[in-house]
Motif scaffolding. Structure first.
Motif, PDB file in Angstrom:
ATOM      1  N   UNK A   1       0.743  -1.217   0.024  1.00 46.66           N
ATOM      2  CA  UNK A   1      -0.201  -0.118  -0.160  1.00 46.66           C
ATOM      3  C   UNK A   1       1.064   1.233   0.051  1.00 46.66           C
ATOM      4  N   UNK A   2       2.197   1.213  -0.027  1.00 43.63           N
ATOM      5  CA  UNK A   2       3.044   2.352   0.109  1.00 43.63           C
ATOM      6  C   UNK A   2       3.717   2.338  -1.195  1.00 43.63           C
ATOM      7  N   UNK A   3       3.520   2.536  -2.615  1.00 41.49           N
ATOM      8  CA  UNK A   3       4.460   2.231  -3.574  1.00 41.49           C
ATOM      9  C   UNK A   3       5.375   3.295  -3.567  1.00 41.49           C
ATOM     10  N   UNK A   4       6.539   3.057  -4.117  1.00 38.56           N
ATOM     11  CA  UNK A   4       7.812   3.912  -4.101  1.00 38.56           C
ATOM     12  C   UNK A   4       7.701   4.461  -5.361  1.00 38.56           C
TER      13      UNK A   4
ATOM     14  N   UNK B   1      -2.086   5.276  -7.672  1.00 38.75           N
ATOM     15  CA  UNK B   1      -3.438   4.704  -7.646  1.00 38.75           C
ATOM     16  C   UNK B   1      -3.140   3.475  -8.292  1.00 38.75           C
ATOM     17  N   UNK B   2      -2.750   3.225  -9.298  1.00 40.72           N
ATOM     18  CA  UNK B   2      -2.572   1.773 -10.112  1.00 40.72           C
ATOM     19  C   UNK B   2      -1.730   1.081  -9.253  1.00 40.72           C
ATOM     20  N   UNK B   3      -0.720   1.455  -8.894  1.00 41.59           N
ATOM     21  CA  UNK B   3       0.415   0.718  -8.177  1.00 41.59           C
ATOM     22  C   UNK B   3      -0.456   0.056  -6.749  1.00 41.59           C
ATOM     23  N   UNK B   4      -0.998   0.896  -6.151  1.00 40.87           N
ATOM     24  CA  UNK B   4      -1.734   0.270  -4.978  1.00 40.87           C
ATOM     25  C   UNK B   4      -3.021  -0.894  -5.477  1.00 40.87           C
ATOM     26  N   UNK B   5      -3.607  -0.540  -6.503  1.00 39.88           N
ATOM     27  CA  UNK B   5      -4.655  -1.383  -6.790  1.00 39.88           C
ATOM     28  C   UNK B   5      -4.104  -2.710  -7.329  1.00 39.88           C
TER      29      UNK B   5
END
Length: 280
Positions: free
Chosen positions: A35-38, A268-272
């Motif tokens: 949930x914490x994308x870099x 947003x996409x990285x979290x999804x």
């Protein structure tokens, strides 16, 4: 996971910055939390300054982005410079300076010739006189800011032995020490044999494969890579699960950092998708 205070970012850009962290027992930095994308600055902050220049590194730092991606190539006389395209035409004034040297391939010019080129005016008048940086200058600027580097070896097939050359330059500037290898450096390439050679020459180095290999090739990559870094548009939940099921060269689950990301949709996409980060 340690974090640092985020510097002011431009409106509309959301990101999580990851500070330098202690080396783990496996020789790699801890993974970014779910949930914490870099966010890694693609060619530096390339919307704010000419890509792959020292100004782009500075712009990324001002935005609070503490990881930068770059592209490295070898010149005619064996020096390493930071440039994306295999020719100098798009991002320098090489046609004006050397009108009779078409197609202006990087490998056909010496480092001294490339150092004469203006690599900033194409982007905007205030960057006139910006130069194509050497890898050495790029590393010094990153160290000045305390930033990490995702380094892409570009077109290795046209520069045999470039892997050893890149590692030699990294060593000369202190980037193969415990702190840098542990939490501030990853080397990647589209060329699987190139990434495998980097892993063989520097087994503690974290490495990444660009693209989205499938099947047996994906399992093969896990033998010498820690990351699989595809174009965002190629991602699927099935492929992501297949990657995350595999353990990489240093015994940790493979990570995914996607590129080719839209301006306002990356985090947003990285979290999804549940991936570790984006190169944007």
């Amino acid at each position: 996971m340690l974090r640092i205070p985020m510097r002011p970012a431009a409106a509309g850009l959301a990101f999580v910055a990851m500070a330098a962290v202690p080396l783990s027992a496996a020789g790699t930095a801890p993974r970014v939390g779910a949930g914490s994308p870099l966010v890694i600055a693609h060619r530096g902050a390339a919307r704010d300054a000419p890509e792959n220049t020292l100004s782009a590194v500075d712009a990324a730092y001002r935005r609070g982005l503490i990881w930068v991606e770059n592209d490295v190539q070898r010149t005619k006389d064996g020096r390493l410079v930071v440039l994306h395209d295999t020719t100098l035409r798009r991002t320098t004034d090489v046609e004006r300076m050397f009108p009779d040297r078409a197609p202006w391939r990087v490998r056909d010019f010496t480092a001294a010739e490339i150092a004469r080129l203006d690599a900033g005016s194409w982007f905007g008048p205030r960057f006139a006189g910006e130069r194509v940086p050497t890898l050495a200058a790029f590393l010094r600027r990153l160290d000045h800011h305390g930033q990490g580097l995702l380094l892409e070896i570009k077109s290795p097939k046209s520069a045999p032995g470039i892997e050893a050359g890149v590692l030699g330059e990294l060593r000369r500037h202190g980037w193969l020490d415990r702190a840098h290898i542990g939490s501030r450096l990853v080397v990647q390439s589209f060329c699987l044999p190139c990434v495998a050679r980097v892993h063989k020459l520097a087994p503690r180095m974290r490495t990444g494969v660009l693209g989205a290999p499938a099947g047996d090739r994906l399992a093969r990559c896990a033998r010498f890579a820690d990351q699989i870094n595809p174009r965002m548009s190629t991602l699927s939940s099935r492929w992501i699960k297949a990657v995350h099921r595999l353990r990489g060269a240093h015994g940790r689950p493979l990570e995914i950092y996607a590129w080719g990301v839209g301006k306002n949709t990356g985090v947003r996409l990285a979290r999804a998708f549940g991936i570790e980060g984006i190169i944007s």
